[in-house]
Scaffold this motif. Structure first.
Motif, short mmCIF file in Angstrom:
data_model
loop_
_atom_site.label_atom_id
_atom_site.label_comp_id
_atom_site.label_asym_id
_atom_site.label_seq_id
_atom_site.Cartn_x
_atom_site.Cartn_y
_atom_site.Cartn_z
N LEU A 121 0.83 -1.21 0.00
CA LEU A 121 0.00 0.00 0.00
C LEU A 121 0.86 1.25 0.00
N SER A 122 1.95 1.24 0.77
CA SER A 122 2.85 2.39 0.80
C SER A 122 3.53 2.58 -0.56
N ALA A 123 3.89 1.45 -1.21
CA ALA A 123 4.52 1.53 -2.53
C ALA A 123 3.55 2.11 -3.57
N PHE A 124 2.30 1.66 -3.53
CA PHE A 124 1.30 2.19 -4.46
C PHE A 124 1.14 3.70 -4.27
N ALA A 125 1.10 4.13 -3.01
CA ALA A 125 0.96 5.57 -2.73
C ALA A 125 2.19 6.33 -3.23
N TYR A 126 3.35 5.74 -3.06
CA TYR A 126 4.61 6.34 -3.52
C TYR A 126 4.57 6.58 -5.02
N PHE A 127 4.15 5.56 -5.78
CA PHE A 127 4.06 5.70 -7.24
C PHE A 127 2.95 6.68 -7.64
N ALA A 128 1.88 6.71 -6.84
CA ALA A 128 0.73 7.56 -7.18
C ALA A 128 1.08 9.04 -7.17
N VAL A 129 2.06 9.44 -6.35
CA VAL A 129 2.44 10.86 -6.29
C VAL A 129 3.68 11.15 -7.13
N GLY A 130 3.99 10.23 -8.06
CA GLY A 130 5.07 10.48 -9.00
C GLY A 130 6.43 9.97 -8.58
N GLY A 131 6.50 9.16 -7.54
CA GLY A 131 7.77 8.63 -7.10
C GLY A 131 8.34 7.62 -8.08
N LYS A 132 9.65 7.59 -8.19
CA LYS A 132 10.34 6.67 -9.08
C LYS A 132 11.37 5.87 -8.31
N LEU A 133 11.73 4.70 -8.86
CA LEU A 133 12.73 3.85 -8.22
C LEU A 133 14.13 4.31 -8.60
N GLY A 134 15.09 4.00 -7.72
CA GLY A 134 16.47 4.32 -8.00
C GLY A 134 16.91 5.61 -7.33
N PHE A 135 18.23 5.70 -7.11
CA PHE A 135 18.79 6.87 -6.44
C PHE A 135 19.42 7.84 -7.45
N SER A 136 19.16 7.62 -8.74
CA SER A 136 19.76 8.51 -9.74
C SER A 136 19.05 9.86 -9.79
N GLN A 137 17.80 9.91 -9.33
CA GLN A 137 17.04 11.15 -9.35
C GLN A 137 17.53 12.09 -8.25
N PRO A 138 17.28 13.39 -8.37
CA PRO A 138 17.71 14.34 -7.33
C PRO A 138 17.05 14.02 -5.99
N THR A 139 17.77 14.31 -4.93
CA THR A 139 17.28 14.00 -3.59
C THR A 139 16.00 14.74 -3.27
N PHE A 140 15.92 16.04 -3.65
CA PHE A 140 14.73 16.83 -3.31
C PHE A 140 13.47 16.29 -3.98
N ALA A 141 13.65 15.60 -5.14
CA ALA A 141 12.49 15.04 -5.84
C ALA A 141 11.88 13.87 -5.08
N LEU A 142 12.63 13.31 -4.14
CA LEU A 142 12.14 12.17 -3.36
C LEU A 142 11.37 12.58 -2.11
N PHE A 143 11.42 13.85 -1.74
CA PHE A 143 10.87 14.26 -0.45
C PHE A 143 9.37 13.97 -0.35
N VAL A 144 8.60 14.41 -1.32
CA VAL A 144 7.14 14.20 -1.26
C VAL A 144 6.78 12.72 -1.34
N PRO A 145 7.33 11.95 -2.33
CA PRO A 145 6.98 10.52 -2.38
C PRO A 145 7.38 9.75 -1.11
N VAL A 146 8.56 10.07 -0.55
CA VAL A 146 9.00 9.38 0.67
C VAL A 146 8.08 9.74 1.83
N SER A 147 7.69 11.01 1.92
CA SER A 147 6.77 11.43 2.99
C SER A 147 5.44 10.70 2.89
N VAL A 148 4.92 10.59 1.66
CA VAL A 148 3.65 9.88 1.45
C VAL A 148 3.82 8.41 1.80
N PHE A 149 4.95 7.82 1.42
CA PHE A 149 5.24 6.42 1.76
C PHE A 149 5.13 6.21 3.27
N PHE A 150 5.74 7.11 4.04
CA PHE A 150 5.72 6.99 5.50
C PHE A 150 4.32 7.17 6.07
#
Length: 583
Positions: A121-150
Motif C-alpha cells: 500500500l505504501s509503494a502504491f501511494a509512492y508511485f501515485a504521487v510520481g515517485g520513481k525507483l532508484g537513487f539517480s534522481q535528485p534527492t529533493f524530488a524524493l521528499f514528497v513521495p517518501v513522505s507519502v510512503f511513511f
C-alpha cells in the motif's frame, strides 16, 4: 466465545487472501530484477539491518519500538517493492523461528499479512504521487513521495492493528497506547531513511557498512538507555503505588489498585492475583487483553504445588518458567496450560511468614522477563504484602466494631449508621426503602427449656437463613436479643411483604434445633422429647409510604411487628398499612 473465535479466524483468512492477491499482483507488475555485482552485498546488508531492527527493539514505557520503516523505505526505492516485501517478511520469519523455535499459523498469518499490505500500500501511494525507483534522481524530488510512503505506512499499520483489536475483542486502550509510540517511531524512521537515501547516492560499500555499524551501535546504546529509563520508571511507579496502596483501607480497593499497576510495572498479556481459599488458589483480581478473557481467567483454580503459581505458593519464593523445558520441569508447564502463555512468572506475597497470595504474570513470548524484571517484581511484592496485611487488619478491626460476635450479622451500631445513610440516599434518588423487623416467637421459653447454648445456636442458624434468602445489597442486622432488622434498598412495600413472607416460611420450616447436640447425653434426648418449631413475627414499613424520616420508619416497622403480628397471634407478617387505623 465460539462466534468471536470464528470471526477472528475468518478475519485472518480474509486478510491473508487479500495480502496474497496484492503480493502476486505487485510481483507481476513489478517483478524481481536481476542483481549483479555489489547489489547482492547491499541487499544482504539491508537484510542484516532488518534482522537487527527486529532483534533489538527500543523499549519506551514498556512498548517495543521497531525501527523498520527507515530501512524498508530506501530498500524499496533501490530494489523495488518485490525485494522490499520479500526481505521484510524473511527477516521477521527467520527471527521468529530462531526465538520461538516454533511457528503458530495464526501469528504467522497476521504478521506476514500486515507486513505485506503495509509495504505494498505504501509503494502504491509512492508511485501515485510520481515517485520513481532508484537513487539517480535528485534527492529533493524524493521528499514528497517518501513522505507519502511513511504516512501510508503508518496509517495502514494502525488501521490493521485496530482491525485485529476488534477481531480479538481486545481493549481499545491498548491500541491507543501503541499508536502513540508508533508515531514516535515514525519520526525516528524518517530520519534514518534519509540517511540511507543519501548513502544510496554515494553508492560506496564502505559507506553502507560504516552506517550499518553505527546503526547497530546506536540501537545498542538506545537499548541500554531505554532499559535504564524503564528501570527508573518502574521504581517510580512502585514508589507511587506503595503510597497509594498504604492508603487503601479496604482490601477490595487495595487489590484493584494492585492489579491495575501490575501490567504497568511489567509488560504482560495477562496478570493474576491469587489467594488461597478452601484448599485451592483462586484468582480474586485479573487483567487480560479482552473482557471476555478476563471472565474465563476468573474461573481458573490452581492446586498448591501445581504449575508455576502453585509452586511459588508452596516454596514461598518467585518461580519463572519459559516454554522450553526438560526433565521434571516439563510437568509444571503442562499444568500451566490452564492459564496459558509461553513465559510465566509467579511471585508470592509473604508477610510475617504467611503467604497472603500470589502474583502471576503471563507473556505470550518465551524468555520475556529478565533478572531486572524479577527484581522489580520482588520489590513490588514486598510492598504489596505489607499493604495487603494492613488492609486486612483494618478491615478485620472495622468488621469487629460493626458485627455481632455471636451471629456474624451487623450489629445495632452499624444498623443506626446504615439506615440513616440509606434513607438519605433514597430521598435524594426518590426511590423506595423497606425495613423488616423480625422477632423470634417464644424465644425466652427456648432458653429456659433448652439452655442459652441452644438459644445461641438458633440465633446463629436464623442469621444464616436470613442472609441466604436476601440479596447481596440487603443488610441483615441483629437489632437486639432475638430481634433482627433487614434493610431492603430500592424495594417497594409489595416486594418487601413478599420477602418477609419468604423469610417467615424459611425459618418455620428449618430444622434448627435438630442441629443442636448439646454438651450432655440428656441434651440429645431432650431434643427428641420436646419437639420445637421456631417461628418469627415480622413487621414491614416502607419509605415513602409509611415514613418521612428514618426514625419514623423504625417506629412504624416496630409497631407493625408488635401490633400487627405479635398481638394477632404471632408467626405472621404485617405491614404498617394494615394497622394504620389502630395507631
Amino acid at each position: 466465545m465460539q462466534s468471536r473465535y470464528r470471526r477472528y479466524i475468518v478475519g485472518i483468512a480474509s486478510l491473508g487472501v487479500i495480502s496474497l492477491s496484492m503480493l502476486l499482483y505487485s510481483m507481476f507488475s513489478h517483478p524481481f530484477t536481476l542483481l549483479t555485482g555489489t547489489a547482492w552485498i547491499i541487499l544482504l546488508f539491508y537484510l542484516v539491518m532488518l534482522v537487527m531492527a527486529w532483534q533489538f527493539p527500543i523499549l519506551v514505557a514498556g512498548q517495543r519500538i521497531h525501527i523498520l520503516a527507515g530501512i524498508v523505505t530506501p530498500l524499496f526505492i533501490q530494489f523495488g517493492v518485490s525485494y522490499a516485501v520479500a526481505l521484510t517478511c524473511l527477516s521477521w520469519f527467520a527471527l521468529e523461528l530462531i526465538i520461538n523455535h516454533e511457528l503458530k499459523w495464526t501469528r504467522v498469518s497476521v504478521n506476514l499479512s500486515m507486513l505485506i499490505l503495509q509495504t505494498i500500500l505504501s509503494a502504491f501511494a509512492y508511485f501515485a504521487v510520481g515517485g520513481k525507483l532508484g537513487f539517480s534522481q535528485p534527492t529533493f524530488a524524493l521528499f514528497v513521495p517518501v513522505s507519502v510512503f511513511f504516512i501510508v505506512h503508518f496509517i495502514s499499520n494502525e488501521l490493521l492493528s485496530l482491525l485485529f483489536t476488534y477481531l480479538r475483542d481486545a481493549k481499545i486502550e491498548n491500541w491507543l497506547v501503541g499508536t502513540q509510540w508508533d508515531l514516535i517511531a515514525v519520526l525516528m524512521d524518517f530520519v534514518l531513511a534519509w540517511l540511507f537515501i543519501f548513502l544510496g547516492h554515494d553508492g560506496s560499500l564502505l559507506a553502507y557498512f560504516s552506517v550499518g555499524i553505527a546503526f547497530v551501535g546506536i540501537l545498542y546504546i538506545f537499548r541500554l538507555y531505554s532499559n535504564l529509563v524503564f528501570s527508573n520508571r518502574q521504581l517510580s511507579l512502585i514508589s507511587t503505588l506503595t503510597g497509594e496502596m498504604l492508603m487503601q483501607a479496604k482490601e477490595k480497593d487495595f487489590l484493584h489498585k494492585l492489579i491495575g499497576a501490575m501490567p504497568k510495572i511489567l509488560a504482560a498479556n495477562a496478570c493474576y492475583v491469587f489467594t488461597y481459599q478452601k484448599g485451592v488458589l483462586v484468582p480474586i483480581e485479573v487483567y487480560g487483553r479482552t473482557h471476555e478473557s478476563e471472565e474465563g481467567m476468573l474461573a481458573v483454580e490452581v492446586e498448591p504445588g501445581e504449575g508455576v503459581t502453585g509452586e511459588a505458593y508452596e516454596r514461598q519464593q518467585e518461580v519463572l518458567k519459559g516454554n522450553r523445558f526438560s526433565g521434571p520441569q516439563a510437568a509444571y508447564f503442562e499444568q500451566d496450560q490452564k492459564i496459558g502463555g509461553s513465559t510465566v512468572l509467579a511471585i508470592p506475597l509473604v508477610y510475617n511468614h504467611e503467604v497472603l497470595g500470589v502474583m502471576t504474570f503471563i507473556h505470550v513470548q518465551p524468555n520475556a522477563y529478565s533478572k531486572r524484571d524479577i527484581e522489580m517484581v520482588r520489590i513490588l511484592a514486598n510492598q504489596a504484602a505489607i499493604s495487603w496485611s494492613n488492609a486486612r487488619r483494618f478491615e478485620q478491626t472495622r468488621l469487629e466494631t460493626v458485627t455481632d460476635s455471636l451471629t456474624g450479622a451487623y450489629n445495632y451500631r452499624y444498623f443506626s449508621f446504615a439506615i440513616e445513610e440509606m434513607f438519605q440516599r433514597t430521598v435524594r434518588e426518590k426511590g423506595n426503602l423497606t425495613l423488616l423487623l423480625l422477632d423470634l416467637d417464644h424465644f425466652k421459653w427456648v432458653n429456659d427449656a433448652y439452655g442459652h447454648e441452644a438459644g445461641n445456636e438458633i440465633l446463629t442458624e436464623v442469621t444464616k437463613i436470613l442472609t441466604k434468602n436476601v440479596r447481596d445489597e440487603d443488610i441483615v442486622c441483629r437489632y437486639g436479643g432475638e430481634e433482627f432488622a433487614i434493610l431492603l434498598p430500592e424495594t417497594t412495600l409489595l416486594v418487601g411483604e413478599q420477602v418477609a413472607e419468604r423469610l417467615r416460611i424459611a425459618i418455620e420450616q428449618a430444622p434448627l434445633l435438630n442441629k443442636w447436640k448439646g454438651t450432655m447425653p440428656m441434651d440429645a434426648q431432650l431434643a427428641q422429647v420436646i419437639p420445637l418449631r421456631i417461628t418469627v413475627s415480622v413487621g414491614v414499613a416502607t419509605y415513602p409510604d409509611h415514613a418521612e424520616s428514618s426514625h419514623t420508619l423504625i417506629l412504624h416497622a416496630d409497631r407493625a411487628m408488635y401490633v400487627g403480628a405479635k398481638q394477632a397471634g404471632r408467626n405472621r407478617v404485617s405491614s404498617y398499612s394494615m394497622i394504620k387505623e389502630r395507631v
